[in-house]
Design a protein around this motif. Structure first.
Motif, mmCIF file in Angstrom:
data_model
loop_
_atom_site.group_PDB
_atom_site.id
_atom_site.type_symbol
_atom_site.label_atom_id
_atom_site.label_comp_id
_atom_site.label_asym_id
_atom_site.label_seq_id
_atom_site.Cartn_x
_atom_site.Cartn_y
_atom_site.Cartn_z
ATOM 1 N N ILE A 142 0.878 -1.163 0.000
ATOM 2 C CA ILE A 142 0.000 0.000 0.000
ATOM 3 C C ILE A 142 0.917 1.215 0.000
ATOM 4 O O ILE A 142 1.878 1.272 0.772
ATOM 5 C CB ILE A 142 -0.905 0.023 1.242
ATOM 6 N N TYR A 173 -8.189 -4.799 -0.641
ATOM 7 C CA TYR A 173 -7.763 -3.570 0.037
ATOM 8 C C TYR A 173 -8.977 -2.812 0.565
ATOM 9 O O TYR A 173 -9.013 -2.396 1.722
ATOM 10 C CB TYR A 173 -6.948 -2.718 -0.940
ATOM 11 N N ARG A 199 -5.261 -5.342 5.238
ATOM 12 C CA ARG A 199 -4.094 -4.464 5.345
ATOM 13 C C ARG A 199 -3.224 -4.925 6.504
ATOM 14 O O ARG A 199 -3.728 -5.228 7.582
ATOM 15 C CB ARG A 199 -4.526 -3.022 5.571
#
Length: 154
Positions: free
Chosen positions: A93, A139, A144
């Motif tokens: 990310i 996501y 995460r």
């Protein structure tokens, strides 16, 4: 072509980035086998770099964007039906920091494009692999992890 034995099995180590800004995701428009495709910024791990370094480098080389990594979506396996190659992909990310004014993009790259999740889904036939939308959906669903899960040892 699939490997003929376990000894021939050599998965490719790759990285990718999910970068969201204002409900849009940074994708790469690229030419693959004479067709325009969409993908996350992604590529292969090179010698003497960490997975995180590879993700930052590939994003810059494919989009012209400088980024900061903030986490990991996950590590996934994908076997491409076209050639039987298996990829082990760590998807990071990232946060977009600054776009390079005169980027030197990799060969075959058309350029970056920011798209919403729905715009990406509407262009499903252009996606380089089903992983592009699957990872974005994971996501958005909250998959995460901290950066430390992609640690460097040795």
């Amino acid at each position: 072509m699939p490997p003929t034995s376990q000894r021939d099995f050599m998965p490719h180590v790759t990285v990718a980035c999910v970068i969201e800004r204002d409900a849009q995701f940074l994708l790469v428009r690229e030419w693959i086998d004479g067709r325009e495709r969409l993908n996350q910024p992604a590529g292969h791990l090179e010698a003497n770099e960490t997975l995180a370094q590879a993700a930052v480098r590939e994003t810059l080389e494919e989009t012209g964007w400088h980024i900061e990594l903030t986490g990991v979506v996950g590590v996934d396996l994908y076997t491409a039906p076209a050639n039987g190659v298996t990829y082990v992909r760590t998807t990071f990310i990232g946060r977009a920091l600054e776009e390079d004014a005169n980027p030197q993009l990799d060969e075959g790259i058309i350029g970056p494009e920011w798209l919403t999740r729905d715009e990406i889904a509407a262009r499903r036939e252009q996606l380089r692999s089903p992983m592009v939308l699957d990872i974005i959906d994971q996501y958005l669903a909250g998959r995460r992890y901290p950066l430390e899960v992609a640690g460097q040892h040795g």
